[in-house]
Design an enzyme around this catalytic site. Structure first.
Site, PDB file in Angstrom:
ATOM      1  N   HIS A 133       0.276  40.188  87.480  1.00 38.43           N
ATOM      2  CA  HIS A 133       0.667  39.368  88.701  1.00 38.43           C
ATOM      3  C   HIS A 133       1.903  40.085  89.692  1.00 38.43           C
ATOM      4  CE1 HIS A 133      -2.223  37.361  86.198  1.00 38.43           C
ATOM      5  NE2 HIS A 133      -1.380  36.831  85.889  1.00 38.43           N
TER       6      HIS A 133
ATOM      7  N   ASP B 208      -7.000  38.811  81.010  1.00 38.92           N
ATOM      8  CA  ASP B 208      -5.715  37.599  80.935  1.00 38.92           C
ATOM      9  C   ASP B 208      -6.664  36.414  80.667  1.00 38.92           C
ATOM     10  OD1 ASP B 208      -4.170  35.726  82.470  1.00 38.92           O
ATOM     11  OD2 ASP B 208      -4.146  36.575  84.129  1.00 38.92           O
TER      12      ASP B 208
HETATM   13  C1  NGQ Z   1       0.030  32.295  81.259  1.00 40.42           C
HETATM   14  N1  NGQ Z   1      -1.353  32.261  82.931  1.00 40.42           N
HETATM   15  O1  NGQ Z   1       1.334  31.891  80.724  1.00 40.42           O
HETATM   16  O2  NGQ Z   1      -1.087  31.815  80.746  1.00 40.42           O
HETATM   17  C2  NGQ Z   1       0.112  32.410  82.970  1.00 40.42           C
HETATM   18  C3  NGQ Z   1      -0.059  31.249  83.063  1.00 40.42           C
HETATM   19  C4  NGQ Z   1       2.281  30.092  83.467  1.00 40.42           C
HETATM   20  C5  NGQ Z   1      -1.638  32.954  84.485  1.00 40.42           C
HETATM   21  N2  NGQ Z   1      -0.135  33.831  85.000  1.00 40.42           N
HETATM   22  C6  NGQ Z   1       1.005  30.080  83.015  1.00 40.42           C
HETATM   23  N3  NGQ Z   1      -2.707  33.598  85.015  1.00 40.42           N
HETATM   24  O3  NGQ Z   1       2.167  30.945  84.579  1.00 40.42           O
HETATM   25  O4  NGQ Z   1       3.441  29.459  83.658  1.00 40.42           O
HETATM   26 ZN    ZN Z   2      -1.216  36.341  81.477  1.00 40.18          ZN
END
Ligand code: NGQ
Ligand code: ZN
Length: 453
Positions: A266, A317
């Site tokens: 990302h 993801d």
């Molecule tokens: C994650 N997911 O670690 O699953 C993250 C969200 C975060 C994405 N970035 C949680 N899509 O970044 O704190």
């Molecule tokens: Zn992620």
């Protein structure tokens, strides 16, 4: 040695006819175009390379569709995350294994042949480590084995709840480790999962301090891939400017030696200088377009990044969609909507470049690197990961070569993947994973037992 014969196949330099692949220990050892099939197993359609899935949080498959109701406050990535944390707390070892095995089988059916699991669910729901500290990592390894997908496990260092070393939130308790604790998990997983590759993930600049980052990096072999969530939300950029005095990508480029082992998940919010710096660093940007769309992240500056020679891989993801063609379609679609033009992410400057075929090839190459492979695609030394398309399907019939691949990627639909071979084994026939029925039954059982909401 096993031999596989394809009526046509997209090798890295384009399509060839009557291709005979020699396969040993899961890898391609010879490639002979214009060869008779002889005793080889005949593949029933055109062959393209399998796609590496460069970013997965397997447990989130269990929540797909469960955060799609509007609250009283405007919804965002951060409100989605609260739901996601609730699901993370509801998982147990059997549930995780059932979820991941089911998901990995779905990935194979869609044409992903390897997966990088960004694994941060480490501890019991109380926050205490399991007796076996790598318990959940080993469950992921077992799920990959059951599904027959190649695994790069990325144990995630998660130590803080926000930039500047803030303490973790209570609902992050299953994720939290010191660098040393995380390295123990990585070591045990490497010992116990001989089929998997083990790399390292740093959750994000929010979750690790620079010192912790250095300890974790120093504890891993030099060639191990490193993954990090970079700059998904504008709020992360604003916080980084405030706390670190620089935007996330600019800070990272100043503070670590970016190289091809680095994979920046990302890299959504980049300014022009960051685009150039990352593209030239050799690092791979990992995009997850369907999740990024679902979470309202923003649009990656794809056209500028490719113009600077940047490398891209894709991942599914949060698994709202599990389909590599749809990731690439969403990526190109976003760029078209923004540019108000067509065929934006061109593979090169010349005429008649096939955008769908070019994106598939580039994501295969970027994904292989992200998973720690030195060779990717249909080439000698690469994993014997093959996707056989159904060119008798109405959508693909009478399409030649790259036009066929463009159609699969940019105008595809379900039912176009006929067979999938992963590490030289046929795991999907006639569109169906060999263990689909058993894995679905186990998942149904787990989904009913776990309190998912
Ligand atoms: C994650 N997911 O670690 O699953 C993250 C969200 C975060 C994405 N970035 C949680 N899509 O970044 O704190
Ligand atoms: Zn992620």
């Amino acid at each position: 040695m096993r031999q596989l014969h394809a009526p046509r196949a997209r090798l890295h330099d384009g399509w060839s006819r009557d291709v005979l692949f020699g396969v040993a220990r899961g890898r391609i050892v010879t490639i002979r175009p214009d060869a008779a099939p002889g005793e080889a197993t005949r593949l029933p359609g055109p062959v393209i390379p399998g796609m590496p899935n460069a970013h997965s949080h397997a447990f989130q498959w269990a929540m797909a569709g469960l955060a799609e109701h509007a609250g009283t406050e405007p919804d965002s990535f951060w409100t989605w995350r609260d739901t996601m944390y609730r699901i993370a707390l509801a998982m147990d070892p059997e549930g995780l294994e059932a979820t991941a095995a089911m998901l990995y089988a779905e990935m194979l059916e869609a044409g992903y042949t390897t997966v990088a699991e960004f694994h941060y669910l480490h501890h019991q729901a109380s926050g205490a480590p399991y007796d076996e500290p790598a318990e959940l990592a080993l469950r992921i390894g077992q799920a990959a084995r059951e599904a027959g997908i190649g695994l790069t496990l990325l144990p995630v260092l998660y130590a803080h709840g926000g930039l500047g070393g803030q303490p973790p939130r209570d609902d992050q308790r299953r994720f939290v480790n010191s660098p040393e604790g995380l390295l123990t998990i990585a070591e045990r997983a490497a010992e116990r999962l001989p089929d998997a590759r083990v790399g390292l993930a740093l959750h994000s600049l929010r979750a690790v301090t620079p010192e912790e980052m250095n300890v974790a990096l120093a504890g891993m072999p030099d060639e191990a891939p490193v993954h990090l969530h970079l700059a998904e939300q504008q709020a992360e950029v604003d916080d980084a400017l405030r706390v670190l005095g620089a935007r996330p990508a600019a800070w990272l480029a100043e503070n670590v030696e970016l190289s091809p082992r680095w994979n920046l998940v990302h890299a959504t919010h980049l300014d022009g200088d960051e685009v150039r710096t990352l593209a030239r660093s050799g690092a791979t940007v990992v995009l997850c377009p369907t999740t990024e769309a679902n979470l309202g992240d923003g649009l990656f500056p794809g056209e500028a990044f490719l113009a600077e020679g940047g490398a891209v891989a894709i991942g599914s993801d949060s698994h709202v969609i599990v389909d590599p063609a749809e990731e690439l379609r969403t990526l190109e679609g976003g760029q078209r909507l923004r540019a108000e033009r067509r065929n934006v992410l061109r593979p090169g400057p010349g005429p008649r470049h096939h955008v769908g075929a070019g994106r598939w090839e580039a994501a295969v190459a970027g994904g292989a690197r992200a998973l720690g492979e030195t060779e990717g695609g249909l080439s000698v030394g690469a994993l014997a990961d093959l996707v056989v398309l159904d060119d008798t399907h109405p959508r693909l019939v009478a399409r030649s070569d790259d036009a066929l691949l463009d159609t699969f990627v940019l105008a595809g639909q379900r039912g176009l993947v006929r067979e999938v071979w992963a590490r030289g084994e046929r795991v999907v026939s006639e569109g169906k994973h060999r263990a689909r029925d058993a894995l679905r039954a186990r998942w149904r059982h787990a989904a009913t037992r776990l309190d998912l909401g």
